[in-house]
Design a protein around this motif. Structure first.
Motif, PDB file in Angstrom:
ATOM      1  N   GLN A   6      -8.300  14.652   8.648  1.00  0.00           N
ATOM      2  CA  GLN A   6      -9.637  14.276   8.200  1.00  0.00           C
ATOM      3  C   GLN A   6      -9.738  14.277   6.681  1.00  0.00           C
ATOM      4  O   GLN A   6     -10.568  13.563   6.098  1.00  0.00           O
ATOM      5  N   VAL A   7      -8.891  15.065   6.009  1.00  0.00           N
ATOM      6  CA  VAL A   7      -8.914  15.075   4.546  1.00  0.00           C
ATOM      7  C   VAL A   7      -8.271  13.808   3.996  1.00  0.00           C
ATOM      8  O   VAL A   7      -8.675  13.303   2.936  1.00  0.00           O
ATOM      9  N   ASP A   8      -7.291  13.261   4.714  1.00  0.00           N
ATOM     10  CA  ASP A   8      -6.735  11.959   4.317  1.00  0.00           C
ATOM     11  C   ASP A   8      -7.804  10.873   4.425  1.00  0.00           C
ATOM     12  O   ASP A   8      -7.904   9.989   3.571  1.00  0.00           O
ATOM     13  N   VAL A   9      -8.613  10.946   5.485  1.00  0.00           N
ATOM     14  CA  VAL A   9      -9.706   9.980   5.641  1.00  0.00           C
ATOM     15  C   VAL A   9     -10.696  10.122   4.485  1.00  0.00           C
ATOM     16  O   VAL A   9     -11.190   9.127   3.932  1.00  0.00           O
ATOM     17  N   LEU A  10     -10.995  11.362   4.108  1.00  0.00           N
ATOM     18  CA  LEU A  10     -11.890  11.603   2.972  1.00  0.00           C
ATOM     19  C   LEU A  10     -11.315  10.987   1.706  1.00  0.00           C
ATOM     20  O   LEU A  10     -12.031  10.324   0.941  1.00  0.00           O
ATOM     21  N   ALA A  11     -10.014  11.197   1.471  1.00  0.00           N
ATOM     22  CA  ALA A  11      -9.376  10.665   0.270  1.00  0.00           C
ATOM     23  C   ALA A  11      -9.437   9.137   0.249  1.00  0.00           C
ATOM     24  O   ALA A  11      -9.720   8.527  -0.789  1.00  0.00           O
ATOM     25  N   ARG A  12      -9.181   8.510   1.389  1.00  0.00           N
ATOM     26  CA  ARG A  12      -9.242   7.035   1.452  1.00  0.00           C
ATOM     27  C   ARG A  12     -10.669   6.547   1.233  1.00  0.00           C
ATOM     28  O   ARG A  12     -10.890   5.515   0.591  1.00  0.00           O
ATOM     29  N   ASP A  66      -3.571  12.977  -5.013  1.00  0.00           N
ATOM     30  CA  ASP A  66      -4.547  13.222  -6.086  1.00  0.00           C
ATOM     31  C   ASP A  66      -5.974  13.091  -5.569  1.00  0.00           C
ATOM     32  O   ASP A  66      -6.857  13.877  -5.942  1.00  0.00           O
ATOM     33  N   PHE A  67      -6.193  12.091  -4.724  1.00  0.00           N
ATOM     34  CA  PHE A  67      -7.549  11.887  -4.211  1.00  0.00           C
ATOM     35  C   PHE A  67      -7.931  12.965  -3.195  1.00  0.00           C
ATOM     36  O   PHE A  67      -9.110  13.309  -3.074  1.00  0.00           O
ATOM     37  N   ARG A  68      -6.937  13.470  -2.484  1.00  0.00           N
ATOM     38  CA  ARG A  68      -7.220  14.603  -1.581  1.00  0.00           C
ATOM     39  C   ARG A  68      -7.752  15.792  -2.385  1.00  0.00           C
ATOM     40  O   ARG A  68      -8.789  16.366  -2.063  1.00  0.00           O
ATOM     41  N   LYS A  69      -7.012  16.147  -3.426  1.00  0.00           N
ATOM     42  CA  LYS A  69      -7.395  17.313  -4.227  1.00  0.00           C
ATOM     43  C   LYS A  69      -8.755  17.119  -4.883  1.00  0.00           C
ATOM     44  O   LYS A  69      -9.612  18.007  -4.864  1.00  0.00           O
ATOM     45  N   ALA A  70      -8.951  15.950  -5.480  1.00  0.00           N
ATOM     46  CA  ALA A  70     -10.211  15.700  -6.177  1.00  0.00           C
ATOM     47  C   ALA A  70     -11.379  15.669  -5.205  1.00  0.00           C
ATOM     48  O   ALA A  70     -12.464  16.212  -5.491  1.00  0.00           O
ATOM     49  N   SER A  71     -11.165  15.051  -4.043  1.00  0.00           N
ATOM     50  CA  SER A  71     -12.245  14.929  -3.064  1.00  0.00           C
ATOM     51  C   SER A  71     -12.611  16.287  -2.480  1.00  0.00           C
ATOM     52  O   SER A  71     -13.798  16.617  -2.344  1.00  0.00           O
ATOM     53  N   VAL A  72     -11.600  17.084  -2.113  1.00  0.00           N
ATOM     54  CA  VAL A  72     -11.873  18.401  -1.536  1.00  0.00           C
ATOM     55  C   VAL A  72     -12.577  19.284  -2.559  1.00  0.00           C
ATOM     56  O   VAL A  72     -13.545  19.994  -2.235  1.00  0.00           O
ATOM     57  N   ALA A  73     -12.112  19.245  -3.818  1.00  0.00           N
ATOM     58  CA  ALA A  73     -12.750  20.063  -4.860  1.00  0.00           C
ATOM     59  C   ALA A  73     -14.211  19.665  -5.031  1.00  0.00           C
ATOM     60  O   ALA A  73     -15.100  20.529  -5.142  1.00  0.00           O
ATOM     61  N   ALA A  74     -14.492  18.362  -5.021  1.00  0.00           N
ATOM     62  CA  ALA A  74     -15.869  17.895  -5.171  1.00  0.00           C
ATOM     63  C   ALA A  74     -16.719  18.281  -3.966  1.00  0.00           C
ATOM     64  O   ALA A  74     -17.878  18.687  -4.109  1.00  0.00           O
ATOM     65  N   GLN A  91     -17.093   7.648  -8.724  1.00  0.00           N
ATOM     66  CA  GLN A  91     -17.462   7.422 -10.119  1.00  0.00           C
ATOM     67  C   GLN A  91     -16.793   8.441 -11.039  1.00  0.00           C
ATOM     68  O   GLN A  91     -16.314   8.099 -12.126  1.00  0.00           O
ATOM     69  N   ALA A  92     -16.755   9.711 -10.588  1.00  0.00           N
ATOM     70  CA  ALA A  92     -16.142  10.762 -11.407  1.00  0.00           C
ATOM     71  C   ALA A  92     -14.654  10.496 -11.625  1.00  0.00           C
ATOM     72  O   ALA A  92     -14.129  10.687 -12.733  1.00  0.00           O
ATOM     73  N   ILE A  93     -13.976  10.049 -10.586  1.00  0.00           N
ATOM     74  CA  ILE A  93     -12.543   9.761 -10.714  1.00  0.00           C
ATOM     75  C   ILE A  93     -12.342   8.549 -11.621  1.00  0.00           C
ATOM     76  O   ILE A  93     -11.416   8.514 -12.454  1.00  0.00           O
ATOM     77  N   ALA A  94     -13.207   7.546 -11.489  1.00  0.00           N
ATOM     78  CA  ALA A  94     -13.112   6.357 -12.345  1.00  0.00           C
ATOM     79  C   ALA A  94     -13.341   6.729 -13.806  1.00  0.00           C
ATOM     80  O   ALA A  94     -12.634   6.243 -14.702  1.00  0.00           O
ATOM     81  N   ASP A  95     -14.323   7.598 -14.051  1.00  0.00           N
ATOM     82  CA  ASP A  95     -14.602   8.021 -15.425  1.00  0.00           C
ATOM     83  C   ASP A  95     -13.413   8.771 -16.027  1.00  0.00           C
ATOM     84  O   ASP A  95     -13.149   8.656 -17.230  1.00  0.00           O
ATOM     85  N   LEU A  96     -12.715   9.526 -15.205  1.00  0.00           N
ATOM     86  CA  LEU A  96     -11.598  10.347 -15.690  1.00  0.00           C
ATOM     87  C   LEU A  96     -10.305   9.558 -15.848  1.00  0.00           C
ATOM     88  O   LEU A  96      -9.556   9.752 -16.806  1.00  0.00           O
ATOM     89  N   HIS A  97     -10.050   8.642 -14.903  1.00  0.00           N
ATOM     90  CA  HIS A  97      -8.730   7.986 -14.874  1.00  0.00           C
ATOM     91  C   HIS A  97      -8.771   6.468 -15.102  1.00  0.00           C
ATOM     92  O   HIS A  97      -7.711   5.832 -15.146  1.00  0.00           O
ATOM     93  N   GLY A  98      -9.957   5.909 -15.235  1.00  0.00           N
ATOM     94  CA  GLY A  98     -10.018   4.455 -15.390  1.00  0.00           C
ATOM     95  C   GLY A  98      -9.443   3.754 -14.172  1.00  0.00           C
ATOM     96  O   GLY A  98      -9.617   4.199 -13.042  1.00  0.00           O
TER      97      GLY A  98
END
Length: 579
Positions: free
Chosen positions: A178-184, A237-245, A216-223
């Protein structure tokens, strides 16, 4: 905490002293087991103030019949100056009527102990880990999580008040698919934040608007760094960022409800640290894990793709489960049970007892986790008490009609929306007005209704009414003339004096809703007492012509308010000063 014994504890000690005397006299054998002896109010108040089953449960050890043993107990306890009468009822119950001085002293004890009145040493320092909420970090908190969150937090407060050091723990399920789904889903919103028209959210991804902020936060940070990369290069990377958020959002939502955890344990970190491998090795050393083949599904033909595969199996049948359970899948990854087994081993390292608060939909996994903890107990050579509380869902209503879903969440009503509309205290107390295993309706209209049919209002109004009376009285509460109190006032003291006993009973049963029920009864008793003054002016709390009796009645009211505050504090609810 003041060194003062409350009434219930005092009479438990008195009965114990009588039994000690009977042992010395030879009426009871030495070191008679007394674990089942109870001292509590009789079900029918007309029978007395306290009752004990001592004669009933000890007669067999004494080699006599209950009434004969009851006669011996009564002969001792009847000499106590605090006991007006001691009578044997039925097959051997002993009913005690206490002197009015007992209740006056208890009233003084409430005043002396204040916020500590009812606090107990029952827990004797036994460390308890309570895991609750533990929602998948894939979206905001919703009302499906609310009831378990409140029950878990209130239970933690109750056990702390009863003398247990408590760890409030949240298990982050961040290692599953389910965390992979969140990341996608977050990656899709990330592309949207960079200007791409993503159209309708594809089936299988999370549709909630809350993911827009993450993208938006990821876009602001990484373009546009991740736009054209294959999934294998951005998924982690998206797993970690999404779970942290998500965990930041979940913590925020829980804080709206007044809930803070001491520990957040990550399933991903658990696996990265090799805890499941260590658990498997530990269990194999004790022949509690073996390589075997699962039986085909019972009662029907196995699926066409089913095949017998050798897997590492935990001997859960040895501990009462229906079948042995695999801890790994055929591809070598951990099953949910395998990871949970390792997680409970980790929790047991720092606790003497474990409690899990789960949704009722997890009922099927109770046996296997209990089997796992039983194996830990056997392997460590010490009992690890383990309890699972199953919590039924809450049906949200508005004026008797089901509530529509939230646009922000995509599929559910958020906890934040509910707390924003009716307030933290209303939500918390309402969640405890029914046993957690019972179905519940939460009607937005009813929970804020100013009527005696609303238990939250009825209780808060009792406290506010007392505090308002104390402010307006013009006379200070005083214990100087408690001898002026009559049956009505002392009856109210009798109700309030049950609080210490109720705390211990609720803590032993792991049932914080008992405190809510008790507070409801106490509020009803106070309102009844108040209403007597409406019918007869001489029974009002404030009597301008009699400042001494006014001060004594105000003292009673003040201590009732203190008990209400103490009970609400356990439940994490504020006692309001005015309404």
């Amino acid at each position: 905490m003041a060194d003062m014994q409350t009434l219930h504890a005092a009479f438990v000690a008195k009965i114990d002293a009588v039994l000690n005397a009977l042992e010395m006299e030879g009426a009871l054998p030495p070191e008679t087991a007394r674990g089942n002896v109870a001292v509590e109010p009789p079900r029918d108040p007309s029978h007395g103030d306290l009752a004990t089953n001592a004669a009933m449960v000890l007669a067999k050890q004494a080699g006599t019949n209950p009434r004969a043993l009851a006669d011996k107990i009564v002969a001792h306890i009847a000499n106590d100056p605090d006991v007006v009468s001691a009578e044997i009822a039925g097959p051997g119950f002993i009913n005690l009527r206490l002197s009015d001085d007992v209740w006056r002293r208890e009233l003084a004890a409430i005043a002396d102990l204040g916020a500590d009145y009812g606090r107990s040493a029952l827990g004797a320092g036994t460390r308890v880990n309570i895991e609750y909420v533990s929602a998948n970090p894939t979206g905001p908190m919703h009302m499906g999580h609310c009831r378990g969150a409140v029950v878990g937090d209130a239970l933690a407060g109750l056990l702390e008040f009863a003398g247990h050091p408590v760890t409030r723990e949240y298990y982050i399920n961040d290692a599953g698919g389910q965390v992979d789904v969140l990341a996608r889903s977050a990656h899709l919103r990330y592309r949207e934040a960079l200007g791409e028209d993503i159209g309708a959210i594809p089936e299988g991804l999370y549709p909630g608007d809350y993911l827009t902020d993450i993208g938006q936060a990821i876009a602001d940070l990484h373009g546009d760094k991740f736009v054209d990369l294959p999934e294998s290069e951005w998924l982690s990377d998206f797993r970690k960022a999404s779970v942290a958020a998500m965990m930041k959002l979940i913590r925020h939502d829980l804080e709206l409800l007044g809930i803070k955890h001491d520990l957040f344990a990550s399933e991903a970190e658990l696996q990265a640290a090799g805890k499941p491998e260590a658990a498997e090795a530990w269990l194999r050393e004790r022949d509690l894990v073996y390589d075997g083949v699962l039986e085909a599904p019972k009662g029907k033909a196995p699926p066409e793709d089913w095949e017998a595969v050798e897997l590492p199996l935990f001997r859960s049948t040895k501990f009462g489960d229906d079948q042995d359970r695999p801890i790994r899948k055929s591809n070598g990854s951990w099953t949910y049970f395998g990871a949970d087994l390792a997680y409970h081993m980790q929790k047991a390292e720092a606790a003497d007892a474990l409690i899990d608060i789960w949704g009722a939909d997890h009922a099927g996994t109770v046996k296997r986790i209990k089997a796992a903890v039983a194996a830990l107990s056997e392997g460590q050579g010490k009992p690890i008490p383990f309890d699972v509380k199953l919590i039924q869902m809450v049906q949200l209503m508005r004026g008797g009609e089901p509530v529509k879903m939230s646009k922000r969440s995509g599929s559910f009503v958020t906890l934040a929306d509910v707390v924003s509309e009716v307030g933290k205290d209303v939500v918390r107390f309402t969640m405890l007005t029914r046993k957690p295993e019972a179905q519940m309706e939460f009607d937005f209209a009813k929970v804020v209704e100013a009527s005696k049919d609303n238990p939250v209002f009825y209780l808060q109004y009792a406290h506010a009414r007392i505090r308002s009376t104390l402010r307006k009285a013009g006379v200070e509460p005083s214990a100087d003339h408690l001898d002026r109190l009559g049956d009505a006032e002392l009856g109210l003291v009798r109700e309030a004096a049950q609080f210490p006993r109720m705390v211990e009973a609720a803590a032993k049963a792991r049932e914080p809703h008992r405190i809510a029920f008790f507070l409801g009864d106490l509020a009803a008793a106070f309102h009844s007492f108040w209403n007597m003054g409406n019918d007869d002016p001489a029974k009002r709390i404030i009597l301008e012509a009699d400042p001494e009796l006014t001060a004594a009645r105000l003292f009673v009211a003040a201590q009732v308010a203190q008990v209400i505050r103490n009970g609400l504090a356990i439940l994490g609810v504020e006692a309001v000063e005015e309404m």
